[in-house]
Scaffold this active site. Structure first.
Site, PDB file in Angstrom:
ATOM      1  N   GLY A 102       0.662  -1.302   0.026  1.00 34.25           N
ATOM      2  CA  GLY A 102       0.156   0.008  -0.121  1.00 34.25           C
ATOM      3  C   GLY A 102       0.844   1.335   0.131  1.00 34.25           C
ATOM      4  N   ASP A 141       6.964  -4.305  15.038  1.00 36.09           N
ATOM      5  CA  ASP A 141       5.548  -3.876  15.401  1.00 36.09           C
ATOM      6  C   ASP A 141       5.634  -2.457  16.121  1.00 36.09           C
ATOM      7  OD1 ASP A 141       3.340  -3.737  16.670  1.00 36.09           O
ATOM      8  OD2 ASP A 141       3.221  -5.787  17.650  1.00 36.09           O
ATOM      9  N   TYR A 160     -11.350   5.242  14.260  1.00 34.32           N
ATOM     10  CA  TYR A 160     -10.432   5.716  13.512  1.00 34.32           C
ATOM     11  C   TYR A 160     -10.529   6.961  13.391  1.00 34.32           C
ATOM     12  CZ  TYR A 160      -8.021   5.625   8.711  1.00 34.32           C
ATOM     13  OH  TYR A 160      -7.211   5.793   7.826  1.00 34.32           O
ATOM     14  N   LYS A 188      -7.039   9.269  14.337  1.00 30.89           N
ATOM     15  CA  LYS A 188      -6.284  10.060  13.204  1.00 30.89           C
ATOM     16  C   LYS A 188      -6.407  11.584  13.592  1.00 30.89           C
ATOM     17  CE  LYS A 188      -4.885   6.736  10.446  1.00 30.89           C
ATOM     18  NZ  LYS A 188      -3.621   6.800  10.303  1.00 30.89           N
ATOM     19  N   THR A 227      -5.425   0.998  -2.020  1.00 27.46           N
ATOM     20  CA  THR A 227      -4.764   0.203  -1.416  1.00 27.46           C
ATOM     21  C   THR A 227      -5.137  -1.115  -0.809  1.00 27.46           C
ATOM     22  OG1 THR A 227      -4.761   1.037   0.812  1.00 27.46           O
ATOM     23  CG2 THR A 227      -3.319   2.429  -0.744  1.00 27.46           C
ATOM     24  N   PRO A 228      -4.668  -2.089  -0.327  1.00 32.01           N
ATOM     25  CA  PRO A 228      -5.250  -3.036   0.328  1.00 32.01           C
ATOM     26  C   PRO A 228      -6.129  -2.683   1.396  1.00 32.01           C
ATOM     27  CG  PRO A 228      -2.968  -3.704  -0.340  1.00 32.01           C
ATOM     28  CD  PRO A 228      -2.995  -2.204  -0.468  1.00 32.01           C
TER      29      PRO A 228
END
Ligand SMILES: NC(=O)c1ccc[n+]([C@@H]2O[C@H](COP(=O)([O-])OP(=O)(O)OC[C@H]3O[C@@H](n4cnc5c(N)ncnc54)[C@H](O)[C@@H]3O)[C@@H](O)[C@H]2O)c1
Length: 264
Positions: free
Chosen positions: A22, A70, A162, A166, A199-200
């Site tokens: 991505g 990670d 989300y 963000k 993207t994925p």
């Protein structure tokens, strides 16, 4: 005869998180194409290694390296900073790109998913900046580029975790920018706010809405004034600008790459 153009990121030493696919893969490739040495990191270590191999095949061995990393784990950040010192000779560009979305509105969002969303999207930047700044100071001028989202500036009823994570990235970026500026570090920090990019991550969105990917793409494009979904390089080119000294007077800013959505 015109002089050959100097690569825009010559001498830059960049660590890109979430670089297995991505946007992260696009940032790593574009930075390398513009002369940076790049450490590709991802929790998916094989994917990060594939990105580094693709870059080295195209641009020469030693341009890119990779590690499994990670971003939620402070100890893994220490190892990533050591790897930057060892494999690319230091660090002056940090692209905090790894990020996830989780399902659920305010009534249905699972609390563990909420915490996971904040761990990957926000805690990652807290740990990353704390661990990376000492090395970045040695290699200043530097640039920290945090990939937020237009969803950090505009809310939706279906993505409270989300949206909030963000938005935290947006404000955290400003605080980091001011800290670096006030302490004369010559390190800048800005956030990037894309709208939908192919993207994925959108494969997951299509699946969760039970939609064919093409149908989803058309649906998303209709919401964007420019009537198209973004391409990864639309965002990676902005990352190149922020990584390069072309943006040396820009810090604490948000760069919106949203096809005009936020102008409405
Ligand atoms: N694609 C979009 O439409 C879009 C829009 C706005 C913002 N963004 C943001 O851009 C960034 C990249 O998105 P993308 O579309 O390339 O997503 P993606 O799902 O294709 O790639 C995300 C990458 O992050 C990695 N990752 C996930 N958890 C991790 C962890 N704990 N540690 C390290 N790596 C981890 C994944 O393995 C994956 O390689 C994210 O922060 C995303 O929120 C994407």
């Amino acid at each position: 005869m015109a002089e050959a153009r100097k690569p825009r990121c010559e001498g830059k030493l960049a660590l890109v998180t979430g670089a297995a696919q991505g946007l992260g893969r696009a940032h790593a490739r574009r930075l390398a194409e513009e002369g940076a040495r790049v450490l590709c990191t991802d929790v998916n270590g094989d994917g990060a290694a594939e990105t580094a191999s693709l870059i080295n095949e195209a641009l020469g061995d030693g341009t890119a390296a990779s590690i499994q990393h990670d971003v939620t784990d402070p100890a893994a950040w220490e190892a990533a900073v050591d790897a930057a010192r060892e494999h690319i000779g230091g660090l002056n560009v940090l692209v905090n790109n790894a990020g996830i979305g989780v399902a659920g509105n305010i009534e249905t969002c699972d609390f563990d998913d909420w915490k996971r969303c904040f761990a990957v999207n926000v805690d990652s930047i807290f740990h990353g900046c704390q661990k990376a700044l000492p090395l970045m100071r040695e290699h200043a001028p530097g640039s920290i580029i945090n990939i937020s989202s237009i969803a950090g500036l505009i809310a939706s009823d279906t993505m409270p975790a989300y949206n909030s994570s963000k938005a935290a990235v947006w404000m955290l970026s400003k605080s980091i920018a001011l800290h670096c500026a006030k302490n004369n570090m010559d390190i800048r920090c800005n956030s990037v706010h894309p709208t939908f990019v192919d993207t994925p991550i959108l494969d997951g969105t299509a699946k969760s809405h039970n939609l064919d990917k093409d149908v989803l793409m058309e649906k998303l494009a209709r919401q964007i004034p420019l009537r198209k979904v973004g391409e990864p390089d639309d965002i990676a080119n902005a990352v190149v600008y922020l990584a390069s000294d072309e943006s040396k007077f820009m810090t604490g800013a948000e760069l919106k790459l949203d096809g005009g959505i936020s102008a409405m």
